[in-house]
Design a protein around this motif. Structure first.
Motif, PDB file in Angstrom:
ATOM      1  N   ASN A   1       0.837  -1.198   0.000  1.00 28.81           N
ATOM      2  CA  ASN A   1       0.000   0.000   0.000  1.00 28.81           C
ATOM      3  C   ASN A   1       0.874   1.252   0.000  1.00 28.81           C
ATOM      4  O   ASN A   1       1.832   1.337   0.774  1.00 28.81           O
ATOM      5  N   VAL A   2       0.539   2.222  -0.852  1.00 27.30           N
ATOM      6  CA  VAL A   2       1.221   3.519  -0.880  1.00 27.30           C
ATOM      7  C   VAL A   2       0.165   4.608  -0.966  1.00 27.30           C
ATOM      8  O   VAL A   2      -0.730   4.558  -1.815  1.00 27.30           O
ATOM      9  N   LEU A   3       0.251   5.588  -0.074  1.00 28.12           N
ATOM     10  CA  LEU A   3      -0.632   6.744  -0.092  1.00 28.12           C
ATOM     11  C   LEU A   3       0.209   8.004  -0.268  1.00 28.12           C
ATOM     12  O   LEU A   3       1.104   8.276   0.538  1.00 28.12           O
ATOM     13  N   ALA A   4      -0.068   8.772  -1.318  1.00 26.40           N
ATOM     14  CA  ALA A   4       0.635  10.026  -1.549  1.00 26.40           C
ATOM     15  C   ALA A   4       0.085  11.103  -0.619  1.00 26.40           C
ATOM     16  O   ALA A   4      -1.131  11.183  -0.398  1.00 26.40           O
ATOM     17  N   VAL A   5       0.983  11.917  -0.075  1.00 28.34           N
ATOM     18  CA  VAL A   5       0.590  12.961   0.883  1.00 28.34           C
ATOM     19  C   VAL A   5       1.331  14.257   0.571  1.00 28.34           C
ATOM     20  O   VAL A   5       2.155  14.328  -0.340  1.00 28.34           O
ATOM     21  N   SER A   6       1.056  15.290   1.357  1.00 26.86           N
ATOM     22  CA  SER A   6       1.498  16.641   1.034  1.00 26.86           C
ATOM     23  C   SER A   6       2.956  16.924   1.344  1.00 26.86           C
ATOM     24  O   SER A   6       3.514  17.898   0.835  1.00 26.86           O
ATOM     25  N   SER A   7       3.612  16.128   2.181  1.00 25.98           N
ATOM     26  CA  SER A   7       5.028  16.324   2.497  1.00 25.98           C
ATOM     27  C   SER A   7       5.569  15.106   3.229  1.00 25.98           C
ATOM     28  O   SER A   7       4.804  14.258   3.701  1.00 25.98           O
ATOM     29  N   GLY A   8       6.895  15.046   3.353  1.00 29.38           N
ATOM     30  CA  GLY A   8       7.500  13.992   4.151  1.00 29.38           C
ATOM     31  C   GLY A   8       7.151  14.124   5.618  1.00 29.38           C
ATOM     32  O   GLY A   8       6.983  13.118   6.321  1.00 29.38           O
ATOM     33  N   THR A   9       7.024  15.357   6.083  1.00 28.10           N
ATOM     34  CA  THR A   9       6.657  15.588   7.484  1.00 28.10           C
ATOM     35  C   THR A   9       5.234  15.124   7.756  1.00 28.10           C
ATOM     36  O   THR A   9       4.960  14.508   8.796  1.00 28.10           O
ATOM     37  N   SER A  10       4.325  15.407   6.827  1.00 28.44           N
ATOM     38  CA  SER A  10       2.949  14.932   7.017  1.00 28.44           C
ATOM     39  C   SER A  10       2.903  13.405   6.995  1.00 28.44           C
ATOM     40  O   SER A  10       2.096  12.795   7.704  1.00 28.44           O
ATOM     41  N   ALA A  11       3.776  12.784   6.211  1.00 27.84           N
ATOM     42  CA  ALA A  11       3.857  11.316   6.206  1.00 27.84           C
ATOM     43  C   ALA A  11       4.240  10.798   7.586  1.00 27.84           C
ATOM     44  O   ALA A  11       3.631   9.856   8.114  1.00 27.84           O
ATOM     45  N   LEU A  12       5.250  11.421   8.196  1.00 31.37           N
ATOM     46  CA  LEU A  12       5.679  11.025   9.540  1.00 31.37           C
ATOM     47  C   LEU A  12       4.574  11.256  10.565  1.00 31.37           C
ATOM     48  O   LEU A  12       4.342  10.423  11.453  1.00 31.37           O
ATOM     49  N   HIS A  13       3.903  12.389  10.454  1.00 32.53           N
ATOM     50  CA  HIS A  13       2.820  12.699  11.398  1.00 32.53           C
ATOM     51  C   HIS A  13       1.686  11.679  11.268  1.00 32.53           C
ATOM     52  O   HIS A  13       1.149  11.187  12.273  1.00 32.53           O
ATOM     53  N   LEU A  14       1.321  11.353  10.033  1.00 29.49           N
ATOM     54  CA  LEU A  14       0.272  10.360   9.817  1.00 29.49           C
ATOM     55  C   LEU A  14       0.658   8.999  10.393  1.00 29.49           C
ATOM     56  O   LEU A  14      -0.185   8.285  10.944  1.00 29.49           O
ATOM     57  N   ALA A  15       1.943   8.639  10.269  1.00 32.11           N
ATOM     58  CA  ALA A  15       2.407   7.355  10.800  1.00 32.11           C
ATOM     59  C   ALA A  15       2.183   7.282  12.300  1.00 32.11           C
ATOM     60  O   ALA A  15       1.648   6.284  12.824  1.00 32.11           O
ATOM     61  N   LEU A  16       2.571   8.329  13.015  1.00 35.24           N
ATOM     62  CA  LEU A  16       2.408   8.335  14.476  1.00 35.24           C
ATOM     63  C   LEU A  16       0.936   8.357  14.862  1.00 35.24           C
ATOM     64  O   LEU A  16       0.512   7.667  15.798  1.00 35.24           O
ATOM     65  N   ALA A  17       0.155   9.172  14.147  1.00 34.75           N
ATOM     66  CA  ALA A  17      -1.269   9.258  14.461  1.00 34.75           C
ATOM     67  C   ALA A  17      -1.967   7.923  14.198  1.00 34.75           C
ATOM     68  O   ALA A  17      -2.830   7.494  14.975  1.00 34.75           O
ATOM     69  N   ALA A  18      -1.598   7.253  13.110  1.00 35.29           N
ATOM     70  CA  ALA A  18      -2.213   5.963  12.780  1.00 35.29           C
ATOM     71  C   ALA A  18      -1.886   4.909  13.824  1.00 35.29           C
ATOM     72  O   ALA A  18      -2.720   4.037  14.131  1.00 35.29           O
ATOM     73  N   LEU A  19      -0.678   4.977  14.387  1.00 35.74           N
ATOM     74  CA  LEU A  19      -0.265   4.027  15.423  1.00 35.74           C
ATOM     75  C   LEU A  19      -0.721   4.465  16.814  1.00 35.74           C
ATOM     76  O   LEU A  19      -0.432   3.780  17.797  1.00 35.74           O
TER      77      LEU A  19
END
Length: 373
Positions: free
Chosen positions: A47-65
């Protein structure tokens, strides 16, 4: 001026972006979906989801976990601040781990030692692994440590598109991988990033969090099932990413060729340490380390006068004002991270350069170092 790094954007790509702008369909449409599919194929990811920045990717990772207040996360002490800034956003506590002096990646021995001796009030929840400058971290050991101590693994692969370990793309080893398409990265969409996971439940949650918690129902209506963010990628960024990815393997090959010239020309150069060669390295940045007797600021200034742009590599988090004031990092061993922060020198690296450019850069660097003895 030989730039430290330079995005490569062709007229064809500019035309493709212009064509998308004229359609009026600008956010998270078919081109974003196509970009995600291209990245899935390239990385071999589920699975790959495109997002608005690398920082938002990191934030989403923590929020998802669901990592947040009362939790602790182990992170390398040498990285870009975005890695720890997202922990602050989530109100989790960073626990800094020193890095290896030759790879610049988190040291597995020091990681496990810190986990064993940890006595903080926050509950350890995860390890954030940074594949620094495209160098693959020791994922086999790190995953083993994570399993034994029941910790999530988030891979900060912002600099590591194209990096592999035994043929497997980084970002697909841990629970979640995060990528960046910033202009200094190997491919760029201006800003932009991606979140990668092999876990379907996590992918579903990240997808919801990316777009306000919005869920489309079978009857075509919408519901909002959790408080999410606006971390969507635009269509014109995505079409740029699609074109960039098509050329990426050639760019990696060129980067590897240029790195070999750096090794050849600097092998006998005194006063510098070269990075360790690792199979699967994508070489987003080529950083050497100057001896303590060398004034890095003077070297950067002198190279600029010669028409060569250089800079520091990344930051030692424990040395930065905000984190130094808020947390007691003085009792942690951060010698290597601090030294890399103070004496690391990132040299120009781009597929636009050639052998003569690297020869010119290294000759000027060696002359400047000799004059600084």
């Amino acid at each position: 001026m030989i730039k430290l790094s330079q995005p490569i954007i062709s007229e064809e790509e500019i035309q493709a972006v212009s064509d998308v702008l004229r359609t009026g369909m600008l956010v998270q449409g078919q081109y974003v979906a196509d970009f995600e599919q291209a990245l899935k194929k390239y990385m071999g990811a589920q699975n790959v989801l495109a997002v608005s920045s690398g920082t938002s990717a990191l934030h989403l990772a923590l929020a998802a976990l669901e990592i947040g207040e009362g939790d602790a996360v182990f992170v390398p002490g040498f990285t870009y601040p975005a890695t720890v800034n997202v922990l602050e956003i989530q109100k989790a506590k960073p626990i800094l781990i020193d890095v290896d002096a030759s790879t610049y990646n988190i040291d597995p021995d020091k990681l496990e030692e810190t986990i064993i001796n940890y006595s903080g009030k926050e509950t350890p929840k995860a390890i954030m692994v940074v594949h620094e400058f495209g160098a693959p971290a020791e994922m086999t050991r790190i995953l083993d440590i994570a399993k034994r101590y029941n910790l999530f693994v988030v891979e900060d692969a912002a600099c590591a598109l194209g990096t592999t370990i035994n043929g497997q793309h980084v970002g697909t080893f841990g629970d979640i991988g995060c990528f960046s398409w910033h202009p200094r990265k190997a491919i760029t969409t201006g800003e932009g990033g991606a979140v990668v996971t092999q876990n379907e439940k996590l992918n579903k949650r990240i997808s919801l969090l990316r777009n306000h918690g919005l869920e489309r129902l079978e009857d075509g209506s919408m519901d909002f099932v959790l408080p999410g963010f606006n971390y969507r990628l635009t269509e014109f960024q995505a079409v740029l990413g699609i074109h960039q990815l098509k050329k990426f393997n050639k760019w990696i090959q060129k980067r590897n060729e240029l790195v070999e010239y750096y090794y050849k020309f600097l092998r006998e150069c005194p006063h510098i340490q070269l990075p360790k060669k690792i199979e699967g390295h994508a070489w987003q940045t080529f950083m050497v380390v100057l001896e303590d007797i060398i004034d890095r600021g003077n070297v950067i200034h002198s190279l600029k006068l010669e028409g060569i742009e250089t800079n520091l590599g990344a930051q030692a988090i424990g040395e930065l004002t905000y984190y130094r004031k808020k947390y007691d990092f003085e009792n942690l061993s951060q010698h290597t991270a601090s030294n890399l922060y103070k004496q690391g020198l990132a040299l120009p690296l781009s597929p636009l350069l050639d052998k003569d450019d690297i020869r010119f850069i290294t000759t000027k660097l060696m002359n400047i170092l000799k004059a600084n003895e």
